[in-house]
Design a protein around this motif. Sequence first.
Motif, PDB file in Angstrom:
ATOM      1  N   UNK A 195       0.825  -1.206   0.000  1.00 33.14           N
ATOM      2  CA  UNK A 195       0.000   0.000   0.000  1.00 33.14           C
ATOM      3  C   UNK A 195       0.860   1.257   0.000  1.00 33.14           C
ATOM      4  N   UNK A 196       1.983   1.207   0.705  1.00 33.40           N
ATOM      5  CA  UNK A 196       2.901   2.356   0.689  1.00 33.40           C
ATOM      6  C   UNK A 196       3.398   2.624  -0.726  1.00 33.40           C
ATOM      7  N   UNK A 197       3.674   1.551  -1.450  1.00 32.72           N
ATOM      8  CA  UNK A 197       4.101   1.706  -2.837  1.00 32.72           C
ATOM      9  C   UNK A 197       2.999   2.285  -3.711  1.00 32.72           C
ATOM     10  N   UNK A 198       1.770   1.820  -3.498  1.00 35.06           N
ATOM     11  CA  UNK A 198       0.628   2.328  -4.268  1.00 35.06           C
ATOM     12  C   UNK A 198       0.427   3.822  -3.988  1.00 35.06           C
ATOM     13  N   UNK A 199       0.489   4.200  -2.713  1.00 36.69           N
ATOM     14  CA  UNK A 199       0.347   5.615  -2.345  1.00 36.69           C
ATOM     15  C   UNK A 199       1.474   6.461  -2.924  1.00 36.69           C
ATOM     16  N   UNK A 200       2.664   5.867  -2.991  1.00 39.36           N
ATOM     17  CA  UNK A 200       3.828   6.554  -3.548  1.00 39.36           C
ATOM     18  C   UNK A 200       3.586   6.893  -5.018  1.00 39.36           C
ATOM     19  N   UNK A 201       2.949   5.985  -5.741  1.00 38.38           N
ATOM     20  CA  UNK A 201       2.628   6.218  -7.156  1.00 38.38           C
ATOM     21  C   UNK A 201       1.520   7.261  -7.291  1.00 38.38           C
ATOM     22  N   UNK A 202       0.502   7.158  -6.439  1.00 39.57           N
ATOM     23  CA  UNK A 202      -0.632   8.080  -6.535  1.00 39.57           C
ATOM     24  C   UNK A 202      -0.239   9.520  -6.219  1.00 39.57           C
ATOM     25  N   UNK A 203       0.879   9.689  -5.497  1.00 43.91           N
ATOM     26  CA  UNK A 203       1.360  11.035  -5.179  1.00 43.91           C
ATOM     27  C   UNK A 203       2.535  11.442  -6.085  1.00 43.91           C
ATOM     28  N   UNK A 204       2.576  10.858  -7.251  1.00 39.40           N
ATOM     29  CA  UNK A 204       3.654  11.116  -8.224  1.00 39.40           C
ATOM     30  C   UNK A 204       3.673  12.599  -8.605  1.00 39.40           C
ATOM     31  N   UNK A 205       4.826  13.258  -8.511  1.00 35.08           N
ATOM     32  CA  UNK A 205       4.892  14.687  -8.870  1.00 35.08           C
ATOM     33  C   UNK A 205       4.521  14.932 -10.328  1.00 35.08           C
ATOM     34  N   UNK A 206       3.694  15.908 -10.561  1.00 31.45           N
ATOM     35  CA  UNK A 206       3.235  16.201 -11.927  1.00 31.45           C
ATOM     36  C   UNK A 206       4.389  16.568 -12.850  1.00 31.45           C
ATOM     37  N   UNK A 207       5.403  17.216 -12.320  1.00 32.99           N
ATOM     38  CA  UNK A 207       6.514  17.642 -13.172  1.00 32.99           C
ATOM     39  C   UNK A 207       7.329  16.464 -13.717  1.00 32.99           C
ATOM     40  N   UNK A 219       2.561   2.700 -14.315  1.00 33.97           N
ATOM     41  CA  UNK A 219       1.548   1.691 -14.628  1.00 33.97           C
ATOM     42  C   UNK A 219       2.032   0.296 -14.259  1.00 33.97           C
ATOM     43  N   UNK A 220       3.268  -0.030 -14.637  1.00 33.31           N
ATOM     44  CA  UNK A 220       3.805  -1.366 -14.371  1.00 33.31           C
ATOM     45  C   UNK A 220       3.825  -1.666 -12.872  1.00 33.31           C
ATOM     46  N   UNK A 221       4.351  -0.740 -12.099  1.00 30.50           N
ATOM     47  CA  UNK A 221       4.460  -0.982 -10.656  1.00 30.50           C
ATOM     48  C   UNK A 221       3.100  -0.933  -9.976  1.00 30.50           C
ATOM     49  N   UNK A 222       2.226  -0.057 -10.449  1.00 30.46           N
ATOM     50  CA  UNK A 222       0.901   0.046  -9.828  1.00 30.46           C
ATOM     51  C   UNK A 222       0.159  -1.285  -9.933  1.00 30.46           C
ATOM     52  N   UNK A 223       0.167  -1.873 -11.125  1.00 28.90           N
ATOM     53  CA  UNK A 223      -0.557  -3.118 -11.333  1.00 28.90           C
ATOM     54  C   UNK A 223       0.056  -4.262 -10.521  1.00 28.90           C
TER      55      UNK A 223
END
Length: 312
Positions: A195-207, A219-223
């Motif tokens: 879940x920490x990894x999933x949250x890390x992806x969801x908070x990915x910096x827009x830049x 996408x690869x890591x999220x799935x």
Amino acid sequence: MNQSDWFSIENDEDFLQQGVNQQKKVKSEMENIVSKYEKVILEENLIKYIVIASKNDDPSKKVNEKSRIKIKCEEKDEKANLLNPTQYLNTFKISLSSSIPLIKGFRLALLSMKEGEKAWFKISGDLLEKPDNIENSLKDHVKYYLIHIEEVSQPQQQLDVTNVENRLIQLEKFKEEGNKLFQNGDYIGAASRYLRGINFIEKWPKNLNKEKNSEKIKEDFYLVLVSNRAQALLKLKDFQECQKILEPIMQRLEQREYKIKCYYRLISCLINLEEYQKALDYINIIKEDSRYPQFEQIFKELEDDCNQGQQK
């Protein structure tokens, strides 16, 4: 013998000398113990006597200001009286970077050691004063500490995740740590790490979204992390949460090698939730996959469970 003979100058001196000799004898009890070891003078009021020298040449195993250490410590006075009999029986942990008050000499003693080392330390004078008790005069006081460093660990430097390359390293770390916890049977810990990894992806910096391969990495890591978390939730029998995170990704699993596993996990969840028709719908979808024949038997068993459930 008259009274003056009892208190002659000579007898007085003999009496005083006996007192001095007795005092030296008392003070020498700990000195006799430590005298057989190699002596190292670290400071004026701090002397080290090496009982067991460390054989560890790894620089990270030397105690420094940031170290976390596991130690045993025996504390004695000059008469060799053990002052901490209960504490010495247990190994305890210290973080040198914390604000825990330590005797100045004790901290200096630790900083002279490495993992696996065992040594006596003679600490006296101002080095025995504690930061919160500086008014207490201990100039003539002496204590001896037998310190055994069982383990030294250094805090990992925080990874700079302001670029895609390092974020990839961090995501791999989340996945590997979760996998290890899962393999050890710690399904709660594994689910939390994924879940920490999933949250890390969801908070990915827009830049960083414009960086090369950024979207693919996400996408690869999220799935993978969702799939792994679902397996941990399945072990924990949290079927509702498992269904909740799996269903949204099912259409994104084409060409993924773990697609079959995700279908198996989701169908198993639905059966446990008694959603038999939905489970059958997913079974029919996975039958269209070219790899289905390799797993036909296990899905046939799930299909039988669905049919039996509907007949109840």
